[in-house]
Every structure is written in C-alpha cells, then in structure tokens.
Design a protein around this motif. Structure first.
Motif, PDB file in Angstrom:
ATOM      1  N   HIS A 103       9.842   3.049 -14.568  1.00  0.00           N
ATOM      2  CA  HIS A 103      10.006   4.270 -13.618  1.00  0.00           C
ATOM      3  C   HIS A 103       8.762   4.208 -12.900  1.00  0.00           C
ATOM      4  O   HIS A 103       7.647   4.335 -13.412  1.00  0.00           O
ATOM      5  N   LEU A 104       8.726   4.419 -11.581  1.00  0.00           N
ATOM      6  CA  LEU A 104       7.729   4.705 -10.826  1.00  0.00           C
ATOM      7  C   LEU A 104       7.997   6.066  -9.947  1.00  0.00           C
ATOM      8  O   LEU A 104       8.807   6.113  -9.202  1.00  0.00           O
ATOM      9  N   ILE A 105       6.969   6.834  -9.831  1.00  0.00           N
ATOM     10  CA  ILE A 105       7.031   7.812  -8.736  1.00  0.00           C
ATOM     11  C   ILE A 105       6.306   7.438  -7.620  1.00  0.00           C
ATOM     12  O   ILE A 105       5.080   6.998  -7.973  1.00  0.00           O
ATOM     13  N   ILE A 106       6.646   7.155  -6.291  1.00  0.00           N
ATOM     14  CA  ILE A 106       5.935   6.686  -5.244  1.00  0.00           C
ATOM     15  C   ILE A 106       5.961   7.722  -4.271  1.00  0.00           C
ATOM     16  O   ILE A 106       6.843   8.322  -4.164  1.00  0.00           O
ATOM     17  N   ASN A 107       4.996   7.611  -3.478  1.00  0.00           N
ATOM     18  CA  ASN A 107       4.922   8.516  -2.143  1.00  0.00           C
ATOM     19  C   ASN A 107       5.315   7.663  -1.032  1.00  0.00           C
ATOM     20  O   ASN A 107       4.629   6.606  -0.639  1.00  0.00           O
ATOM     21  N   VAL A 108       6.242   7.789  -0.460  1.00  0.00           N
ATOM     22  CA  VAL A 108       7.089   7.351   0.648  1.00  0.00           C
ATOM     23  C   VAL A 108       6.676   7.853   1.964  1.00  0.00           C
ATOM     24  O   VAL A 108       6.900   9.160   2.130  1.00  0.00           O
ATOM     25  N   GLN A 124       0.828  -1.219  -0.205  1.00  0.00           N
ATOM     26  CA  GLN A 124       0.055   0.006   0.124  1.00  0.00           C
ATOM     27  C   GLN A 124       0.868   1.283  -0.025  1.00  0.00           C
ATOM     28  O   GLN A 124       0.431   2.256   0.740  1.00  0.00           O
ATOM     29  N   ILE A 125       1.705   1.189  -0.672  1.00  0.00           N
ATOM     30  CA  ILE A 125       2.966   2.452  -0.981  1.00  0.00           C
ATOM     31  C   ILE A 125       2.164   2.916  -2.360  1.00  0.00           C
ATOM     32  O   ILE A 125       2.167   2.400  -3.288  1.00  0.00           O
ATOM     33  N   GLU A 126       1.754   4.333  -2.316  1.00  0.00           N
ATOM     34  CA  GLU A 126       1.136   4.792  -3.471  1.00  0.00           C
ATOM     35  C   GLU A 126       2.019   5.033  -4.335  1.00  0.00           C
ATOM     36  O   GLU A 126       2.936   5.650  -4.397  1.00  0.00           O
ATOM     37  N   ILE A 127       1.654   4.400  -5.570  1.00  0.00           N
ATOM     38  CA  ILE A 127       2.233   4.755  -6.864  1.00  0.00           C
ATOM     39  C   ILE A 127       1.755   5.787  -7.762  1.00  0.00           C
ATOM     40  O   ILE A 127       0.514   5.517  -8.149  1.00  0.00           O
ATOM     41  N   VAL A 128       2.212   7.056  -7.840  1.00  0.00           N
ATOM     42  CA  VAL A 128       1.644   8.311  -8.473  1.00  0.00           C
ATOM     43  C   VAL A 128       1.789   8.234  -9.758  1.00  0.00           C
ATOM     44  O   VAL A 128       1.084   8.969 -10.515  1.00  0.00           O
ATOM     45  N   GLN A 129       2.787   7.582 -10.414  1.00  0.00           N
ATOM     46  CA  GLN A 129       3.050   7.556 -11.721  1.00  0.00           C
ATOM     47  C   GLN A 129       3.913   6.320 -12.152  1.00  0.00           C
ATOM     48  O   GLN A 129       4.686   5.902 -11.597  1.00  0.00           O
TER      49      GLN A 129
END
Length: 236
Positions: free
Chosen positions: A157-162, A135-140
């Motif tokens: 490539h993933l942009i994630i919100n940690v 449940q780590i948010e992948i925003v892109q």
C-alpha cells in the motif's frame, strides 16, 4: 495487459456526485446539512477523480511500453474507485472529526484509490520503483507483503501525492495505490466476499482456513516467480 474495471457490484458508478440516494444514506445528518455537505464535497471528489485519471494514464503508458519494449507487461489489470460521500461522512464521524470537505481533505488519504494486480512479486516492486523514479511523492508505505497482516492479507500500500494540473492551479491529490499479485488479489476478493456475507466477522474455523489459503497463495507466488526468473535467464 490492462483491463480497467469498477469495484462496485452494480456496474460503473455514475458521475458526477452526489447521487440522490446518498442523501438518505447520510443517516444521522439533518437533510439540509446532508445536502450542504454533498454540494460542498462535489468539488473535492472531482479533483480526486482527476488524480485517479492522472495515475491511471501513467500506468497505462508504462504497461504498453513494457509490453512493446520488454515483452513483459508487469500490469495484469487495474481498478479504481472514489469513496462515496456517505462513506466519507461515516469515517469522519467515527474519528470524531468535523463532517465537512475541509476535514476530509486534511485527514483522509483514501478518498481516491487505485489497485494494480501484477503477475509476479517483482512486478509489484517494479511499479513502486517507477513511481519513485518519476518523482511522484510517496508519503506513506505499508508493505503487507514483507509483513503480512495477521489474517494473511498481503499487498503493498502506497499513499502518493499525484499532481493535478487544473486550469488555474496545480493541486496535489492523495491517492491510495494498492499493488499486489494476481494470487493476492484473488485471495483478498474472496476474503472480502466472505466478510461481506457474514456481516464483517467470519467463524474462527473460516479464519484459520483463510490464513492457510493466503500462505498457499504466497507459496504459489514464490514458485511462479522462480519459474519466471529461470525462464528469463534461459532466454537471456
């Protein structure tokens, strides 16, 4: 197996920022403005460093767990970086945005970066799926494996919100996570070196050969994945 290394050519980067040399590298800024920018940016960079630390810890745990429980570690090595203040200022300026920490936080998603090299393509997507499952948010998501760049570059490539748990609050920190195979990582490193030495452009003949090399690396990845799957079926 996890080997952590710094992508900087001169060895590990010193912390905390800013380094004195950064003032001179903020070329077009007045010295007082540059000093103010660097001081204000310090907290933002520290929080992004914590985001990298959080993600690296998760990856190390998964690596050791898989090696112990499944006898196959999907992670070959990990590297990380925090974008330098002068690079942040330059990127904001190129986009016509205010050169300040608020603007950097709102508009830049690559201040913190983690790169993971895996043995097989299936391992790349395994790590992505683990990110999702926890449940780590992948925003892109930019899947340059399924759809390579024109020059042959491949990577996921993933942009994630940690989530970073500070003493008085929790902050979500954007981290750019690059997942690729060893073959993709080797190609990208050589391509970067050639671009660096040629001032950002390579001759057309070089570009064609680089793309051919990327396609050869992709075929190697597919062959090694096939062998791995056959070995897994035989041992299972």
């Amino acid at each position: 197996m996890v080997n952590e290394d710094s992508p900087s050519r001169g060895g590990p980067r010193e912390w905390p920022y800013p380094q004195p040399s950064a003032i001179e590298q903020l070329g077009d800024m007045d010295r007082d403005d540059a000093l103010a920018f660097l001081r204000q940016l310090r907290d933002l960079l520290m929080v992004h460093k914590f985001g990298v630390d959080e993600l690296m810890t998760k990856l190390r745990i998964w690596s050791e767990e898989f090696d112990h429980a499944h006898e196959h570690d999907p992670i070959e090595h990990i590297s990380s970086r925090i974008k330098r203040p002068e690079a942040i200022a330059a990127k904001l300026a190129r986009r016509g945005l205010p050169v300040d920490p608020v603007s950097a936080r709102e508009h830049l998603t690559d201040i913190a970066g983690v790169r993971v090299a895996c043995k097989f393509i299936s391992d790349v997507y395994l790590i992505r799926d683990l990110i999702r499952q926890h449940q780590i948010e992948i925003v892109q998501t930019k899947d340059y494996i399924a759809a390579p760049k024109p020059n042959g570059y491949r990577s996921l490539h993933l942009i994630i919100n940690v989530p970073v748990h500070l003493s008085d609050r929790t902050e979500l920190v954007a981290v750019e996570l690059q997942l690729r195979t060893i073959a993709m990582d080797f190609w990208a490193a050589v391509e970067h070196e050639l671009l660096y030495k040629s001032g950002g452009q390579v001759p057309e003949t070089f570009a064609a050969k680089l793309k051919a090399a990327a396609e050869a690396a992709a075929r190697l990845d597919a062959q090694m994945t096939s062998l791995h799957e056959r070995s897994e079926r035989a041992s299972g």
